[in-house]
Scaffold this motif. Structure first.
Motif, PDB file in Angstrom:
ATOM      1  N   VAL A 109      12.538  19.645  16.828  1.00  0.00           N
ATOM      2  CA  VAL A 109      13.120  19.947  15.319  1.00  0.00           C
ATOM      3  C   VAL A 109      13.099  21.337  14.972  1.00  0.00           C
ATOM      4  CG1 VAL A 109      12.987  19.404  12.863  1.00  0.00           C
ATOM      5  CG2 VAL A 109      12.784  17.532  14.520  1.00  0.00           C
ATOM      6  N   ASN A 110      13.819  22.029  14.538  1.00  0.00           N
ATOM      7  CA  ASN A 110      13.722  23.738  14.445  1.00  0.00           C
ATOM      8  C   ASN A 110      13.480  23.879  12.704  1.00  0.00           C
ATOM      9  OD1 ASN A 110      13.692  26.253  15.660  1.00  0.00           O
ATOM     10  ND2 ASN A 110      15.659  26.708  14.227  1.00  0.00           N
ATOM     11  N   THR A 111      14.268  22.921  12.042  1.00  0.00           N
ATOM     12  CA  THR A 111      13.982  23.312  10.536  1.00  0.00           C
ATOM     13  C   THR A 111      13.806  21.870   9.874  1.00  0.00           C
ATOM     14  OG1 THR A 111      16.258  22.863  10.265  1.00  0.00           O
ATOM     15  CG2 THR A 111      15.776  25.539  10.579  1.00  0.00           C
ATOM     16  N   ALA A 112      13.348  22.002   8.657  1.00  0.00           N
ATOM     17  CA  ALA A 112      13.002  20.848   7.841  1.00  0.00           C
ATOM     18  C   ALA A 112      12.737  21.087   6.505  1.00  0.00           C
ATOM     19  CB  ALA A 112      11.428  19.967   8.677  1.00  0.00           C
ATOM     20  N   ALA A 113      13.285  19.968   5.754  1.00  0.00           N
ATOM     21  CA  ALA A 113      12.914  20.033   4.223  1.00  0.00           C
ATOM     22  C   ALA A 113      12.222  19.053   3.918  1.00  0.00           C
ATOM     23  CB  ALA A 113      14.280  20.116   3.873  1.00  0.00           C
ATOM     24  N   LEU A 114      11.403  19.083   2.837  1.00  0.00           N
ATOM     25  CA  LEU A 114      10.675  17.953   2.117  1.00  0.00           C
ATOM     26  C   LEU A 114      11.069  17.920   0.809  1.00  0.00           C
ATOM     27  CD1 LEU A 114       7.059  16.921   2.680  1.00  0.00           C
ATOM     28  CD2 LEU A 114       7.688  17.159   0.403  1.00  0.00           C
ATOM     29  N   LEU A 115      11.381  16.741   0.036  1.00  0.00           N
ATOM     30  CA  LEU A 115      11.898  16.412  -1.112  1.00  0.00           C
ATOM     31  C   LEU A 115      10.643  15.495  -1.607  1.00  0.00           C
ATOM     32  CD1 LEU A 115      13.788  17.234  -3.401  1.00  0.00           C
ATOM     33  CD2 LEU A 115      14.450  14.605  -2.970  1.00  0.00           C
ATOM     34  N   HIS A 116      10.180  15.922  -2.812  1.00  0.00           N
ATOM     35  CA  HIS A 116       8.993  15.221  -3.483  1.00  0.00           C
ATOM     36  C   HIS A 116       9.687  14.815  -4.922  1.00  0.00           C
ATOM     37  CE1 HIS A 116       5.333  13.617  -4.780  1.00  0.00           C
ATOM     38  NE2 HIS A 116       5.628  14.244  -6.286  1.00  0.00           N
ATOM     39  N   GLY A 127       8.435  12.729  -7.943  1.00  0.00           N
ATOM     40  CA  GLY A 127       7.255  11.932  -9.019  1.00  0.00           C
ATOM     41  C   GLY A 127       7.067  12.739 -10.023  1.00  0.00           C
ATOM     42  N   TRP A 128       6.207  13.375 -10.430  1.00  0.00           N
ATOM     43  CA  TRP A 128       5.867  13.894 -11.660  1.00  0.00           C
ATOM     44  C   TRP A 128       7.031  14.828 -12.181  1.00  0.00           C
ATOM     45  CZ3 TRP A 128       2.793  11.800 -15.277  1.00  0.00           C
ATOM     46  CH2 TRP A 128       1.762  11.056 -14.946  1.00  0.00           C
ATOM     47  N   GLY A 129       7.131  15.486 -11.310  1.00  0.00           N
ATOM     48  CA  GLY A 129       8.586  16.571 -10.944  1.00  0.00           C
ATOM     49  C   GLY A 129       9.289  16.161  -9.861  1.00  0.00           C
ATOM     50  N   ILE A 130      10.235  17.023  -9.578  1.00  0.00           N
ATOM     51  CA  ILE A 130      10.837  16.986  -8.276  1.00  0.00           C
ATOM     52  C   ILE A 130      11.055  18.412  -7.547  1.00  0.00           C
ATOM     53  CG2 ILE A 130      13.096  17.162  -9.618  1.00  0.00           C
ATOM     54  CD1 ILE A 130      14.013  15.297  -7.344  1.00  0.00           C
ATOM     55  N   GLY A 131      10.564  18.330  -6.311  1.00  0.00           N
ATOM     56  CA  GLY A 131      10.716  19.866  -5.869  1.00  0.00           C
ATOM     57  C   GLY A 131      10.947  19.758  -4.258  1.00  0.00           C
ATOM     58  N   LEU A 132      11.270  20.990  -3.787  1.00  0.00           N
ATOM     59  CA  LEU A 132      11.953  21.055  -2.607  1.00  0.00           C
ATOM     60  C   LEU A 132      10.909  22.084  -1.718  1.00  0.00           C
ATOM     61  CD1 LEU A 132      14.008  20.786  -0.456  1.00  0.00           C
ATOM     62  CD2 LEU A 132      15.258  22.831  -1.263  1.00  0.00           C
ATOM     63  N   ALA A 133      10.770  21.888  -0.462  1.00  0.00           N
ATOM     64  CA  ALA A 133       9.937  22.610   0.442  1.00  0.00           C
ATOM     65  C   ALA A 133      10.758  22.822   1.785  1.00  0.00           C
ATOM     66  CB  ALA A 133       8.600  22.324   0.732  1.00  0.00           C
ATOM     67  N   TYR A 134      10.826  23.907   2.380  1.00  0.00           N
ATOM     68  CA  TYR A 134      11.626  24.339   3.601  1.00  0.00           C
ATOM     69  C   TYR A 134      10.714  25.054   4.358  1.00  0.00           C
ATOM     70  CZ  TYR A 134      15.368  25.938   6.573  1.00  0.00           C
ATOM     71  OH  TYR A 134      16.154  26.203   7.403  1.00  0.00           O
ATOM     72  N   CYS A 135      11.075  24.767   5.854  1.00  0.00           N
ATOM     73  CA  CYS A 135      10.313  25.515   6.730  1.00  0.00           C
ATOM     74  C   CYS A 135      11.062  25.830   8.262  1.00  0.00           C
ATOM     75  CB  CYS A 135       8.984  25.022   7.076  1.00  0.00           C
ATOM     76  SG  CYS A 135       8.878  23.595   7.825  1.00  0.00           S
ATOM     77  N   SER A 136      10.898  26.823   9.088  1.00  0.00           N
ATOM     78  CA  SER A 136      11.765  26.834  10.131  1.00  0.00           C
ATOM     79  C   SER A 136      10.423  27.282  11.275  1.00  0.00           C
ATOM     80  CB  SER A 136      12.674  27.803  10.044  1.00  0.00           C
ATOM     81  OG  SER A 136      13.196  28.333  11.265  1.00  0.00           O
ATOM     82  N   ARG A 137      10.833  26.936  12.450  1.00  0.00           N
ATOM     83  CA  ARG A 137      10.019  27.386  13.569  1.00  0.00           C
ATOM     84  C   ARG A 137      10.193  29.019  13.781  1.00  0.00           C
ATOM     85  NH1 ARG A 137       7.273  23.152  15.168  1.00  0.00           N
ATOM     86  NH2 ARG A 137       8.151  21.035  15.333  1.00  0.00           N
ATOM     87  N   ASP A 138      11.297  29.422  13.487  1.00  0.00           N
ATOM     88  CA  ASP A 138      11.852  30.752  13.909  1.00  0.00           C
ATOM     89  C   ASP A 138      11.608  31.813  12.993  1.00  0.00           C
ATOM     90  OD1 ASP A 138      12.781  29.597  16.284  1.00  0.00           O
ATOM     91  OD2 ASP A 138      14.935  29.279  15.110  1.00  0.00           O
ATOM     92  N   VAL A 139      11.025  31.549  11.566  1.00  0.00           N
ATOM     93  CA  VAL A 139      10.826  32.565  10.819  1.00  0.00           C
ATOM     94  C   VAL A 139       9.793  32.347   9.598  1.00  0.00           C
ATOM     95  CG1 VAL A 139      13.355  33.423  10.419  1.00  0.00           C
ATOM     96  CG2 VAL A 139      12.716  31.534   9.141  1.00  0.00           C
TER      97      VAL A 139
END
Length: 395
Positions: free
Chosen positions: A208-215, A217-229
């Motif tokens: 897996v090179n890139t991934a996102a996480l959506l939470h 709950g109390w609010g709704i937020g997004l995180a994103y990461c990549s192995r390359d940058v």
């Protein structure tokens, strides 16, 4: 093992002391010969390093178990309680704080409620008092080197400024570095979502090179990461998917000052009230609320169906921007199988672009200990680069 290219040392001895401590963090209880071989050090250099670390209380040396004939050797062990950190998680109205040692063991912890009308000044007093209370339990030799604050909302990680949060709407442009300077030498500020994504991404065994996480709950937020940058989130504000605006919600005011934000229809307090479950907000912690929602009849409620459609659409739009290989979903609503199944079905119906397919959504839970370990990683790096100052009591 720690990447020492990012650390500055006055001489090679300081660097090698830090390398030995880092090696013991990876595998505690090593012989001098093993350390020398692992770190490519001479026996004389190793002896000098161990003597220095022993004198300053960073390590201990124990007699190893006898194997065969001859004099038993010794094992060098980390004195983990020589260095301590505090972590404060501010992702619900119940604020969690913990004092940890160098190996991430929890020395003490506490949970306190912070009123939702708290402003910057009240937040400052609250956090200072929590850090002081945690530090009161420090072992005698422990040196406290810093605090990591984990939050939800919009943050500027580099400047350590908490710009806005739906939890405490009167907290705006809150400079944590300035606010906590009297009670802690160093402050690190991160969104908890980024820490959680880091935990799951590093645990991936698939390519897996890139991934996102959506939470959700109390609010709704997004995180994103990549192995390359480097992480986008660490460059400044990012991922406030909860304040994406939808025409169908234009009559709903949001705490951010706009109207029609996604959070006005899908945030936990809003839905609990609509579902007649607003008494659950008194539980404070999302994991506790999730336990109650697990077997509840939610998916057929009109407001929940609207929320599912909107979250699925937001996820689809996010994928058409970032094209992640993997999507993780967290939050109390994911514990309800009917809600999760409908969300995944409607998300896949969104489609991507052309023949490209949307990634699967994986429901995950993040263990508190994993969050804490990841949260203190930058503080450990700072400590390794400042062992002489810690020994001299200059932090």
């Amino acid at each position: 093992m720690q990447n020492f290219q990012n650390l500055r040392f006055s001489d090679a001895h300081e660097r090698d002391c830090a390398r030995v401590v880092s090696s013991l963090l990876e595998a505690d209880g090593q012989s001098r010969a093993s350390l020398a071989a692992t770190l490519d050090l001479t026996s004389m250099t190793t002896s000098r390093i161990i003597a220095d670390l022993l004198d300053n209380g960073f390590v201990t040396e124990d007699v190893a178990e006898r194997r065969g004939r001859g004099r038993p050797g010794t094992l060098v062990r980390l004195n983990a309680q020589r260095i301590g950190f505090t972590v404060i998680k501010m992702t619900s109205y119940l604020v969690e704080g913990a004092l940890l040692d160098l190996q991430g063991n929890i020395i003490t912890s506490q949970t306190k409620r912070l009123n939702d009308d708290a402003d910057n000044q009240q937040m400052t007093v609250f956090l200072q008092q929590m850090i002081q209370a945690l530090r009161a339990s420090q072992p005698d030799m422990m040196v406290h080197v810093g605090t990591t604050i984990l939050v939800a909302g919009i943050v500027d990680v580099k400047k350590r400024v908490w710009l806005i949060t739906s939890r405490w709407p009167q907290v705006r442009d809150f400079n944590l570095a300035e606010a906590l300077n009297p009670v802690t030498p160093l402050v690190c500020l991160f969104r908890q979502l980024d820490i959680e994504l880091d935990v799951h991404f590093k645990a991936e065994t698939a390519p897996v090179n890139t991934a996102a996480l959506l939470h959700w709950g109390w609010g709704i937020g997004l995180a994103y990461c990549s192995r390359d940058v480097a992480s986008i989130a660490h460059q400044g504000p990012f991922g406030e998917i909860g304040h994406w605006r939808f025409d169908t919600l234009q009559d709903r005011p949001c705490g951010c000052g706009n109207r029609g934000c996604l959070e006005t229809a899908v945030a936990l307090p809003v839905l609990l009230q609509q579902l007649g479950l607003d008494e659950l907000t008194s539980l404070g912690q999302e994991q506790d609320i999730g336990g109650y929602l697990q077997d509840a009849s939610l998916a057929d409620h009109a407001d929940m169906q609207l929320a599912i459609r909107l979250v699925a659409r937001a996820l689809g739009n996010m994928c058409r921007i970032l094209f992640p290989d993997r999507v993780y979903l967290t939050g109390p609503f994911t514990s309800n199988q009917a809600v999760f199944t409908q969300l995944c079905s409607q998300f896949q119906a969104e489609g991507l672009v052309g023949a490209l397919k949307l990634p699967d959504v994986i429901m995950v839970q993040t263990e508190n200990q994993d969050i804490l370990h990841s949260a203190i990683r930058p503080l450990i790096e700072n400590a390794l680069g400042n062992l002489p100052a810690i020994a001299a009591g200059e932090l």
